[in-house]
Write a protein that holds these residues in place. Structure first.
Motif, PDB file in Angstrom:
ATOM      1  N   MET A 102       0.806  -1.103   0.024  1.00 26.79           N
ATOM      2  CA  MET A 102      -0.037  -0.072   0.003  1.00 26.79           C
ATOM      3  C   MET A 102       0.898   1.418  -0.107  1.00 26.79           C
ATOM      4  SD  MET A 102      -2.843   1.325   2.707  1.00 26.79           S
ATOM      5  CE  MET A 102      -3.748  -0.381   2.798  1.00 26.79           C
ATOM      6  N   ASN A 103       0.580   2.237  -0.938  1.00 28.99           N
ATOM      7  CA  ASN A 103       1.208   3.381  -0.797  1.00 28.99           C
ATOM      8  C   ASN A 103       0.042   4.513  -1.014  1.00 28.99           C
ATOM      9  OD1 ASN A 103       3.858   2.793  -1.151  1.00 28.99           O
ATOM     10  ND2 ASN A 103       3.192   2.161  -3.278  1.00 28.99           N
ATOM     11  N   THR A 104       0.245   5.840  -0.692  1.00 29.45           N
ATOM     12  CA  THR A 104      -0.706   6.837  -0.714  1.00 29.45           C
ATOM     13  C   THR A 104      -0.295   7.771  -2.016  1.00 29.45           C
ATOM     14  OG1 THR A 104       0.454   8.285   0.658  1.00 29.45           O
ATOM     15  CG2 THR A 104      -1.225   6.976   1.704  1.00 29.45           C
ATOM     16  N   VAL A 115      -3.360   3.488  -2.700  1.00 33.65           N
ATOM     17  CA  VAL A 115      -3.127   2.836  -3.734  1.00 33.65           C
ATOM     18  C   VAL A 115      -2.521   1.376  -3.499  1.00 33.65           C
ATOM     19  CG1 VAL A 115      -1.748   2.616  -5.868  1.00 33.65           C
ATOM     20  CG2 VAL A 115      -2.495   4.877  -5.054  1.00 33.65           C
ATOM     21  N   ILE A 116      -3.304   0.473  -3.730  1.00 32.59           N
ATOM     22  CA  ILE A 116      -3.052  -0.800  -3.294  1.00 32.59           C
ATOM     23  C   ILE A 116      -2.610  -1.725  -4.481  1.00 32.59           C
ATOM     24  CG2 ILE A 116      -3.762  -3.092  -2.061  1.00 32.59           C
ATOM     25  CD1 ILE A 116      -5.865  -1.255  -0.664  1.00 32.59           C
ATOM     26  N   THR A 117      -1.286  -2.223  -4.394  1.00 34.91           N
ATOM     27  CA  THR A 117      -0.803  -2.990  -5.579  1.00 34.91           C
ATOM     28  C   THR A 117      -0.835  -4.549  -4.923  1.00 34.91           C
ATOM     29  OG1 THR A 117       0.778  -1.139  -6.050  1.00 34.91           O
ATOM     30  CG2 THR A 117       1.271  -3.608  -7.041  1.00 34.91           C
ATOM     31  N   GLN A 118      -1.601  -5.200  -5.755  1.00 38.30           N
ATOM     32  CA  GLN A 118      -1.935  -6.645  -5.378  1.00 38.30           C
ATOM     33  C   GLN A 118      -1.280  -7.724  -6.607  1.00 38.30           C
ATOM     34  OE1 GLN A 118      -3.960  -8.165  -2.647  1.00 38.30           O
ATOM     35  NE2 GLN A 118      -2.728  -9.629  -3.312  1.00 38.30           N
ATOM     36  N   ASP A 145       6.310 -19.144 -15.243  1.00 35.22           N
ATOM     37  CA  ASP A 145       6.054 -20.985 -15.290  1.00 35.22           C
ATOM     38  C   ASP A 145       4.835 -20.957 -16.726  1.00 35.22           C
ATOM     39  OD1 ASP A 145       4.716 -23.357 -15.022  1.00 35.22           O
ATOM     40  OD2 ASP A 145       5.457 -23.541 -12.867  1.00 35.22           O
ATOM     41  N   ARG A 146       4.988 -22.032 -17.435  1.00 33.73           N
ATOM     42  CA  ARG A 146       4.034 -22.332 -18.354  1.00 33.73           C
ATOM     43  C   ARG A 146       2.618 -22.359 -17.683  1.00 33.73           C
ATOM     44  NH1 ARG A 146       5.854 -23.633 -23.796  1.00 33.73           N
ATOM     45  NH2 ARG A 146       8.116 -23.096 -23.998  1.00 33.73           N
ATOM     46  N   ARG A 147       2.494 -22.856 -16.682  1.00 33.04           N
ATOM     47  CA  ARG A 147       1.373 -23.373 -16.087  1.00 33.04           C
ATOM     48  C   ARG A 147       0.708 -22.044 -15.224  1.00 33.04           C
ATOM     49  NH1 ARG A 147       2.832 -27.770 -12.219  1.00 33.04           N
ATOM     50  NH2 ARG A 147       4.369 -26.450 -11.948  1.00 33.04           N
ATOM     51  N   TYR A 148       1.363 -21.068 -15.015  1.00 43.29           N
ATOM     52  CA  TYR A 148       0.760 -19.841 -14.014  1.00 43.29           C
ATOM     53  C   TYR A 148       1.299 -18.862 -14.540  1.00 43.29           C
ATOM     54  CZ  TYR A 148      -0.204 -23.916 -10.845  1.00 43.29           C
ATOM     55  OH  TYR A 148      -0.735 -25.157 -10.287  1.00 43.29           O
ATOM     56  N   VAL A 149       0.506 -17.739 -14.221  1.00 44.70           N
ATOM     57  CA  VAL A 149       1.009 -16.400 -14.551  1.00 44.70           C
ATOM     58  C   VAL A 149       0.603 -15.486 -13.189  1.00 44.70           C
ATOM     59  CG1 VAL A 149       0.701 -16.587 -16.937  1.00 44.70           C
ATOM     60  CG2 VAL A 149      -1.213 -15.704 -15.424  1.00 44.70           C
ATOM     61  N   THR A 150       1.326 -14.567 -12.977  1.00 48.84           N
ATOM     62  CA  THR A 150       1.243 -13.706 -11.798  1.00 48.84           C
ATOM     63  C   THR A 150       0.695 -12.301 -12.446  1.00 48.84           C
ATOM     64  OG1 THR A 150       2.967 -14.545 -10.600  1.00 48.84           O
ATOM     65  CG2 THR A 150       2.588 -12.479  -9.980  1.00 48.84           C
ATOM     66  N   LEU A 151      -0.352 -11.664 -11.939  1.00 45.89           N
ATOM     67  CA  LEU A 151      -1.102 -10.621 -12.381  1.00 45.89           C
ATOM     68  C   LEU A 151      -0.440  -9.461 -11.389  1.00 45.89           C
ATOM     69  CD1 LEU A 151      -4.597 -11.773 -13.296  1.00 45.89           C
ATOM     70  CD2 LEU A 151      -2.555 -11.719 -14.527  1.00 45.89           C
ATOM     71  N   VAL A 152       0.330  -8.360 -11.832  1.00 46.96           N
ATOM     72  CA  VAL A 152       0.377  -7.193 -11.013  1.00 46.96           C
ATOM     73  C   VAL A 152      -0.848  -6.515 -11.195  1.00 46.96           C
ATOM     74  CG1 VAL A 152       2.041  -5.279 -10.381  1.00 46.96           C
ATOM     75  CG2 VAL A 152       2.793  -7.537 -11.187  1.00 46.96           C
ATOM     76  N   CYS A 153      -1.436  -6.091 -10.138  1.00 49.03           N
ATOM     77  CA  CYS A 153      -2.806  -5.381 -10.335  1.00 49.03           C
ATOM     78  C   CYS A 153      -2.730  -3.908  -9.488  1.00 49.03           C
ATOM     79  CB  CYS A 153      -4.084  -6.230  -9.844  1.00 49.03           C
ATOM     80  SG  CYS A 153      -4.056  -7.598 -10.957  1.00 49.03           S
ATOM     81  N   GLU A 154      -3.640  -3.287  -9.400  1.00 51.59           N
ATOM     82  CA  GLU A 154      -3.836  -2.053  -8.569  1.00 51.59           C
ATOM     83  C   GLU A 154      -5.424  -1.855  -8.307  1.00 51.59           C
ATOM     84  OE1 GLU A 154      -1.608   2.063  -8.993  1.00 51.59           O
ATOM     85  OE2 GLU A 154      -3.453   2.113 -10.148  1.00 51.59           O
ATOM     86  N   GLU A 155      -5.602  -1.336  -7.017  1.00 52.40           N
ATOM     87  CA  GLU A 155      -6.828  -1.265  -6.563  1.00 52.40           C
ATOM     88  C   GLU A 155      -6.716   0.119  -5.872  1.00 52.40           C
ATOM     89  OE1 GLU A 155     -10.487  -2.697  -3.673  1.00 52.40           O
ATOM     90  OE2 GLU A 155      -8.346  -3.340  -3.088  1.00 52.40           O
ATOM     91  N   VAL A 156      -7.452   1.085  -6.366  1.00 53.28           N
ATOM     92  CA  VAL A 156      -7.617   2.487  -5.819  1.00 53.28           C
ATOM     93  C   VAL A 156      -8.690   2.720  -4.943  1.00 53.28           C
ATOM     94  CG1 VAL A 156      -7.467   4.819  -6.191  1.00 53.28           C
ATOM     95  CG2 VAL A 156      -6.137   3.307  -7.472  1.00 53.28           C
TER      96      VAL A 156
END
Length: 106
Positions: free
Chosen positions: A44-46, A56-59, A90-101
């Motif tokens: 979390m940042n402001t 601002v929440i990065t998830q 990895d070919r089986r998984y992906v990591t999503l970098v997301c933001e919730e405001v």
């Protein structure tokens, strides 16, 4: 990867431009896929957003491989996260970098 940690059912949506009733364009959302996701500890940042203070929440969310791109969104219950980036370690998984405001009065 422990499948037991992917315990939140999410929807991945992509933006779709449609014509509105007045001859202009409107953005709607179409579901690309649903998946069980593992939410990694958020950061979390402001920031000042439109003249007000916002948290601002990065998830990061780990999901089975799916066609997800920046600009898509993740819907989990009433929360909506904008996808900022996608990492496929990895070919089986992906990591999503997301933001919730979350906006706060002030």
């Amino acid at each position: 990867m422990n499948p037991g940690r992917r315990d939140r059912k999410i929807a991945i949506e992509r933006p779709v431009s449609t014509q509105d009733d007045q001859g202009g364009r409107a953005k709607t959302w179409r579901t690309v896929c649903t998946a069980w996701g593992e939410f990694i500890r958020p950061r979390m940042n402001t920031a000042v957003v439109q003249g007000g203070v916002a948290a601002v929440i990065t998830q990061e969310i780990v999901i089975p491989a799916c066609d997800v791109r920046p600009g898509y969104r993740v819907v989990y219950g009433e929360r909506i996260y904008r996808v900022l980036g996608v990492s496929a370690d990895d070919r089986r998984y992906v990591t999503l970098v997301c933001e919730e405001v979350e906006h706060h009065a002030g």
